[in-house]
Design an enzyme around this catalytic site. Sequence first.
Site, PDB file in Angstrom:
ATOM      1  N   GLU A 293      -1.533   7.107 -13.941  1.00  0.00           N
ATOM      2  CA  GLU A 293      -2.515   6.348 -13.167  1.00  0.00           C
ATOM      3  C   GLU A 293      -2.968   7.096 -11.926  1.00  0.00           C
ATOM      4  O   GLU A 293      -4.140   7.050 -11.559  1.00  0.00           O
ATOM      5  CB  GLU A 293      -1.895   5.021 -12.713  1.00  0.00           C
ATOM      6  CG  GLU A 293      -1.402   4.155 -13.836  1.00  0.00           C
ATOM      7  CD  GLU A 293      -0.441   3.112 -13.322  1.00  0.00           C
ATOM      8  OE1 GLU A 293      -0.816   1.924 -13.361  1.00  0.00           O
ATOM      9  OE2 GLU A 293       0.666   3.471 -12.881  1.00  0.00           O
ATOM     10  N   ASN A 383       4.412  -5.806  -3.856  1.00  0.00           N
ATOM     11  CA  ASN A 383       3.079  -5.268  -4.138  1.00  0.00           C
ATOM     12  C   ASN A 383       2.496  -5.868  -5.413  1.00  0.00           C
ATOM     13  O   ASN A 383       1.445  -6.453  -5.412  1.00  0.00           O
ATOM     14  CB  ASN A 383       3.119  -3.740  -4.266  1.00  0.00           C
ATOM     15  CG  ASN A 383       3.548  -3.068  -2.976  1.00  0.00           C
ATOM     16  OD1 ASN A 383       3.298  -3.574  -1.891  1.00  0.00           O
ATOM     17  ND2 ASN A 383       4.195  -1.923  -3.081  1.00  0.00           N
TER      18      ASN A 383
END
Length: 503
Positions: A293, A383
């Site tokens: 990613e 997160n």
Amino acid sequence: MNERIAHAGLASRLVSAEQAAALIQPGMAVGMSGFTGAGYPKAVPKALASRIEAARERGEQFAIRILTGASTAPELDGVLARAGGIEFRLPYQSDPELRGRINGGQIEYMDIHLGHVAQHALFGFLGRIDLAIVEVTAILPDGRLVPSTSVGNNKTWLDLADKVIIEVNHRQPRAMEGMHDVYYGTAKPPHRKPIPLAHPGDRIGEPYLKVDLDKVVAVVESDAPDRIGRFAPIDEVSRSIAGHLVEFFRHEIRAGRLGEQLLPLQSGVGNIANAVLAGLHEGGFRGLTAFTEVIQDGMLDLIGNGTIDMASATSFSLSPEGVEEFARNIDLYREKIVLRPQEISNHAELVRRLGVIGMNGMVEADLYGNVNSTHVCGTSIINGIGGSGDFARNGFMSCFLSPSTAKNGAISAFVPMVSHVDHTEHDVAVLVSEQGLADLRGLSPKQRARAIINNCAHPDYRPMLQDYYDRALRDSKGRHTPHLLAEALSWHQRFLETGTMKA
């Protein structure tokens, strides 16, 4: 017109950030660019926050729904959260202001696999997208957009939004043109075709984003850097974790389950990830690939020294030194890095077919291999799950890495039962701490428990885990996955009450 805005029609729609922000109305669902602090709009959100604060002073309610690629930065999530301007947020965040309001109940937050966002939006599951605000590097004479330092869900927001605001950031390197690969072959079921990607370096789309020019209601110029932060020096704990994992890869090569070039690597962001990448170089690996990613400093280093030949990602997450290195050698990186939409970088079928090795951090794991990567004591989000689930469920092998303790030893990363499950035992192949590595493949629950206690747990907590397991094995009604339900979460409760998990 200027070199960055070369389309006459769009150049005529150039306005100030304040004028663009005036087009955003309360209750709108806004798709914004941005992924791990890269490529997010920097001017319009700040102007919007000022507008929202003024409205609140007049006693008016003003909040919007925000959808992004992943985390952004204080100039977006931070200022809008502080202004009380966020009603709903997905799919991943890391801003302290935003996190505090999510955990305080003021903002609704949906944590979702990053690989699912684009298709859920396409299917209509996320509702109507009223507006897209997307940062780009430049606008070409024919109206195509040169993407910025992240691609994320930008293609989806531009396709689905009723209206579009384009923010052209002069700070982003113009020489990035050609680094991106935007695939336009996705469709709704049942009309899908196989994605023609067989190697991390394959280019299957085009280097530009497309937008319906009639939807563009404003163009804004900015000149500001991405959110950048320094990574802590690689410490001995991270180095030990990396050493265990690299030695495990060597073991897999000797066993014939991996080749010398391993398989495409996916690596999370942070100190441990950088340590693992450094360990691969020090271990003599060469000719590797990445299907991941985020490109961070450690991966730039490996591309520069020949350890990695090709890296596919959707975004950057670089330190100040990494930004300078990227700009200095951008011609090399443009040939070695491909930035794609996250619906491709995190696509389940591609991860499975390419055989990606997933390496991600975690908050805690339990005796049987279930992993919590998002919550403290089961209730407070940190997160989000990010893309770890896309790779854990679908990859060739999923590795989760963590120091064995936190808070100066007050918290054990290995507990009887995790307080929140993001990755079930079925998706976890390997657990690694500085104490050692537990290979969970092919093991029953009780075998996994013994491997985790003996290899991963800190010596201060190992006797406590062993005692819990022994008593659960003796007293639990079932013997397949022994638990003492009255005690299973007692470690977390003890931490909340006393500040430590130690008895």
